[in-house]
Design an enzyme around this catalytic site. Structure first.
Site, PDB file in Angstrom:
ATOM      1  N   ARG A 235       7.085  -0.105   2.292  1.00  0.00           N
ATOM      2  CA  ARG A 235       6.824  -1.258   3.155  1.00  0.00           C
ATOM      3  C   ARG A 235       5.681  -2.112   2.623  1.00  0.00           C
ATOM      4  O   ARG A 235       4.822  -1.611   1.890  1.00  0.00           O
ATOM      5  CB  ARG A 235       6.515  -0.814   4.586  1.00  0.00           C
ATOM      6  CG  ARG A 235       5.387   0.187   4.709  1.00  0.00           C
ATOM      7  CD  ARG A 235       5.557   0.960   6.025  1.00  0.00           C
ATOM      8  NE  ARG A 235       4.457   1.867   6.292  1.00  0.00           N
ATOM      9  CZ  ARG A 235       4.383   3.120   5.846  1.00  0.00           C
ATOM     10  NH1 ARG A 235       5.338   3.616   5.054  1.00  0.00           N
ATOM     11  NH2 ARG A 235       3.369   3.887   6.158  1.00  0.00           N
TER      12      ARG A 235
ATOM     13  N   ARG B   9     -10.375  -8.421   9.719  1.00  0.00           N
ATOM     14  CA  ARG B   9     -10.160  -9.524   8.765  1.00  0.00           C
ATOM     15  C   ARG B   9     -11.030 -10.727   9.139  1.00  0.00           C
ATOM     16  O   ARG B   9     -10.705 -11.860   8.808  1.00  0.00           O
ATOM     17  CB  ARG B   9      -8.684  -9.921   8.729  1.00  0.00           C
ATOM     18  CG  ARG B   9      -7.778  -8.847   8.159  1.00  0.00           C
ATOM     19  CD  ARG B   9      -6.424  -9.397   7.678  1.00  0.00           C
ATOM     20  NE  ARG B   9      -5.633  -8.315   7.129  1.00  0.00           N
ATOM     21  CZ  ARG B   9      -4.525  -7.826   7.701  1.00  0.00           C
ATOM     22  NH1 ARG B   9      -4.069  -8.349   8.813  1.00  0.00           N
ATOM     23  NH2 ARG B   9      -3.862  -6.824   7.141  1.00  0.00           N
TER      24      ARG B   9
ATOM     25  N   ASP C 137      -8.025   3.874   9.342  1.00  0.00           N
ATOM     26  CA  ASP C 137      -7.676   3.273   8.050  1.00  0.00           C
ATOM     27  C   ASP C 137      -8.802   3.637   7.105  1.00  0.00           C
ATOM     28  O   ASP C 137      -9.940   3.168   7.268  1.00  0.00           O
ATOM     29  CB  ASP C 137      -7.570   1.748   8.193  1.00  0.00           C
ATOM     30  CG  ASP C 137      -6.133   1.286   8.150  1.00  0.00           C
ATOM     31  OD1 ASP C 137      -5.462   1.592   7.149  1.00  0.00           O
ATOM     32  OD2 ASP C 137      -5.701   0.637   9.112  1.00  0.00           O
TER      33      ASP C 137
ATOM     34  N   ARG D 268       0.827  -1.208   0.000  1.00  0.00           N
ATOM     35  CA  ARG D 268       0.000   0.000   0.000  1.00  0.00           C
ATOM     36  C   ARG D 268       0.862   1.259   0.000  1.00  0.00           C
ATOM     37  O   ARG D 268       0.491   2.271  -0.565  1.00  0.00           O
ATOM     38  CB  ARG D 268      -0.909  -0.037   1.232  1.00  0.00           C
ATOM     39  CG  ARG D 268      -1.918   1.063   1.335  1.00  0.00           C
ATOM     40  CD  ARG D 268      -2.821   0.872   2.550  1.00  0.00           C
ATOM     41  NE  ARG D 268      -3.788  -0.193   2.386  1.00  0.00           N
ATOM     42  CZ  ARG D 268      -3.870  -1.276   3.160  1.00  0.00           C
ATOM     43  NH1 ARG D 268      -3.047  -1.464   4.157  1.00  0.00           N
ATOM     44  NH2 ARG D 268      -4.785  -2.196   2.930  1.00  0.00           N
ATOM     45  N   TYR D 269       1.996   1.216   0.680  1.00  0.00           N
ATOM     46  CA  TYR D 269       2.918   2.349   0.769  1.00  0.00           C
ATOM     47  C   TYR D 269       4.218   1.964   0.061  1.00  0.00           C
ATOM     48  O   TYR D 269       4.607   0.800   0.071  1.00  0.00           O
ATOM     49  CB  TYR D 269       3.220   2.672   2.234  1.00  0.00           C
ATOM     50  CG  TYR D 269       1.993   2.939   3.070  1.00  0.00           C
ATOM     51  CD1 TYR D 269       1.347   4.174   3.027  1.00  0.00           C
ATOM     52  CD2 TYR D 269       1.471   1.958   3.909  1.00  0.00           C
ATOM     53  CE1 TYR D 269       0.226   4.417   3.795  1.00  0.00           C
ATOM     54  CE2 TYR D 269       0.346   2.200   4.683  1.00  0.00           C
ATOM     55  CZ  TYR D 269      -0.276   3.428   4.629  1.00  0.00           C
ATOM     56  OH  TYR D 269      -1.389   3.662   5.387  1.00  0.00           O
TER      57      TYR D 269
ATOM     58  N   CYS E 192     -12.695  -8.000  14.607  1.00  0.00           N
ATOM     59  CA  CYS E 192     -11.539  -8.084  13.692  1.00  0.00           C
ATOM     60  C   CYS E 192     -11.894  -7.597  12.290  1.00  0.00           C
ATOM     61  O   CYS E 192     -12.895  -8.016  11.712  1.00  0.00           O
ATOM     62  CB  CYS E 192     -11.057  -9.523  13.615  1.00  0.00           C
ATOM     63  SG  CYS E 192      -9.701  -9.744  12.463  1.00  0.00           S
TER      64      CYS E 192
ATOM     65  N   LYS F 157      -3.672   5.046   6.142  1.00  0.00           N
ATOM     66  CA  LYS F 157      -3.997   5.373   7.532  1.00  0.00           C
ATOM     67  C   LYS F 157      -3.722   6.853   7.777  1.00  0.00           C
ATOM     68  O   LYS F 157      -2.703   7.363   7.323  1.00  0.00           O
ATOM     69  CB  LYS F 157      -3.041   4.552   8.393  1.00  0.00           C
ATOM     70  CG  LYS F 157      -3.535   4.164   9.740  1.00  0.00           C
ATOM     71  CD  LYS F 157      -2.472   3.362  10.459  1.00  0.00           C
ATOM     72  CE  LYS F 157      -2.685   1.866  10.313  1.00  0.00           C
ATOM     73  NZ  LYS F 157      -1.916   1.262   9.256  1.00  0.00           N
TER      74      LYS F 157
ATOM     75  N   CYS G 299     -11.244 -12.383  17.576  1.00  0.00           N
ATOM     76  CA  CYS G 299     -11.715 -11.117  18.144  1.00  0.00           C
ATOM     77  C   CYS G 299     -12.941 -10.706  17.343  1.00  0.00           C
ATOM     78  O   CYS G 299     -12.879 -10.622  16.105  1.00  0.00           O
ATOM     79  CB  CYS G 299     -10.624 -10.069  18.034  1.00  0.00           C
ATOM     80  SG  CYS G 299      -9.034 -10.679  18.627  1.00  0.00           S
TER      81      CYS G 299
ATOM     82  N   CYS H  62      -5.486 -17.704  13.816  1.00  0.00           N
ATOM     83  CA  CYS H  62      -5.265 -16.983  15.078  1.00  0.00           C
ATOM     84  C   CYS H  62      -5.623 -17.925  16.218  1.00  0.00           C
ATOM     85  O   CYS H  62      -6.429 -18.846  16.034  1.00  0.00           O
ATOM     86  CB  CYS H  62      -6.182 -15.776  15.187  1.00  0.00           C
ATOM     87  SG  CYS H  62      -5.850 -14.520  13.967  1.00  0.00           S
TER      88      CYS H  62
ATOM     89  N   ASP I  99     -12.671  -0.412  12.541  1.00  0.00           N
ATOM     90  CA  ASP I  99     -12.915  -0.472  11.094  1.00  0.00           C
ATOM     91  C   ASP I  99     -14.350  -0.907  10.785  1.00  0.00           C
ATOM     92  O   ASP I  99     -15.060  -1.424  11.643  1.00  0.00           O
ATOM     93  CB  ASP I  99     -11.918  -1.441  10.448  1.00  0.00           C
ATOM     94  CG  ASP I  99     -10.501  -0.909  10.512  1.00  0.00           C
ATOM     95  OD1 ASP I  99     -10.290   0.219  10.056  1.00  0.00           O
ATOM     96  OD2 ASP I  99      -9.620  -1.611  11.041  1.00  0.00           O
TER      97      ASP I  99
HETATM   98  S1  SF4 Z   1      -7.710  -9.009  15.622  1.00  0.00           S
HETATM   99 FE1  SF4 Z   1      -8.152 -10.507  14.001  1.00  0.00          FE
HETATM  100  S2  SF4 Z   1      -6.145 -11.061  13.181  1.00  0.00           S
HETATM  101 FE2  SF4 Z   1      -5.801 -10.115  15.198  1.00  0.00          FE
HETATM  102  S3  SF4 Z   1      -5.778 -11.830  16.660  1.00  0.00           S
HETATM  103 FE3  SF4 Z   1      -7.859 -11.037  16.602  1.00  0.00          FE
HETATM  104  S4  SF4 Z   1      -8.909 -12.316  15.089  1.00  0.00           S
HETATM  105 FE4  SF4 Z   1      -6.708 -12.585  14.755  1.00  0.00          FE
END
Ligand code: SF4
Length: 316
Positions: free
Chosen positions: A66, A84, A279, A62-63, A82, A286, A79, A75, A242
């Protein structure tokens, strides 16, 4: 009984360490599914636009200087907020052909100075596999630094062994970015895991997500940030939540986030203050969200102090 998380398409997952803390509201809300996820009407599958800037599978560029390398989409915890959450699961490590293609992409572009390992959680890989990825990155001469973004020191601290910490402290400078949202997550075992990293010479930053009902009060954030400083962890980012689907109930307004940050500036030293960031949806990068302390007026710059007082500053 069917897991409510399954109905949302994002199964419940906690480590024994987080399950032991699940009676604490600041922890439970992060990991236990909520009926409100099912009523989600807004939100995006890919809120920060990982896919828009992905030249090879697992890589986001994206940048200019990096790249993000998603070495696994697994994971040890799920969460609920999340960004993702629609891709995180049990996919295991990035397949070797994709990893090789990503590393070849980086090796061919001297403008890339840093590779950020993320996921999923890169530390959910075995120590041997993670070390192999790091060795291959260390062999790319134009990379200055590496970075790992992980939740593992908090959610599964036993995985930060002395040998893993020593491994991360060798080779190119590696910055560790710890994802933590509430002081209640930080057990004595987590403190010991972070100490192993700092003893091994690994600098640690933190990133947190601003979450309604978890850490959206100044005293809760203050407790977290002070605790991190005591553990030699520099607070780095406070992310505005997000636009992930199913996470609407966690999201504050930007004005609420700015007010929290303004209140923290009056209560904490600058070393404890993260930058509050958004973001931009769609993969546009960001940006800091303020609050703003400066306004251009006819008399000069009008500056607001932490107590709300106004002062005029003149450029030379
Ligand atoms: S925020 Fe998303 S990527 Fe990070 S540990 Fe939790 S579930 Fe996994």
């Amino acid at each position: 009984m069917q897991d409510l998380g399954d109905q949302t398409g994002f199964p419940t997952r906690l480590t024994p360490e987080m399950r032991a803390l699940a009676d604490r509201p600041g922890v439970a809300a992060q990991f236990l599914p909520d009926l409100r996820e099912l009523g989600s009407v807004a939100g995006l599958a890919d809120p920060i636009g990982d896919a828009v800037h992905s030249p090879t599978p697992g890589l986001t560029h994206r940048y200019p200087d990096r790249v993000i390398l998603r070495v696994t989409l697994s994971c040890l915890v799920h969460c609920r907020f999340c960004f993702r959450r629609e891709v995180v699961g049990d996919a295991g490590p990035l397949p070797e052909p994709d990893l090789a293609a990503a590393l070849a992409y980086v090796a061919a572009r001297p403008a890339i100075r840093e590779v950020i390992l993320t996921g999923g959680d890169p530390l959910s890989l075995s120590e041997r596999r993670l070390a192999e990825v790091i060795d291959r990155l260390n062999a790319i001469p134009h990379l200055d630094t590496l970075r790992i973004h992980s939740r593992i020191p908090v959610v599964a601290p036993g995985r930060i062994s002395e040998s893993l910490a020593a491994r991360l402290g060798q080779g190119k400078p590696l910055w560790f970015v710890l994802h933590v949202n509430h002081a209640d997550e930080i057990t004595l075992e987590a403190e010991a895991a972070l100490a192993r990293l700092t003893r091994a010479g690994v600098p640690i930053l933190s990133q947190s997500v601003l979450l309604r009902g978890v850490n959206d009060r100044a005293e809760v954030l203050e407790a977290l940030l002070r605790h991190l400083l005591r553990l030699k962890v520099k607070p780095y980012y406070l992310h505005h939540c997000d636009l992930a689907r199913g996470a609407e109930h966690f999201r504050t307004t930007i004005a609420e986030g700015q007010a929290l940050m303004a209140s923290l500036r009056g209560r904490l030293p600058g070393t404890a203050l993260p930058t509050y960031v958004l973001d931009i949806p769609g993969g546009h990068g960001k940006v800091p969200l303020g609050p703003e302390y400066l306004e251009k007026t006819a008399e000069g710059w009008q500056v607001r102090d932490p107590k709300g007082g106004l002062h005029i500053y003149h450029d030379p």
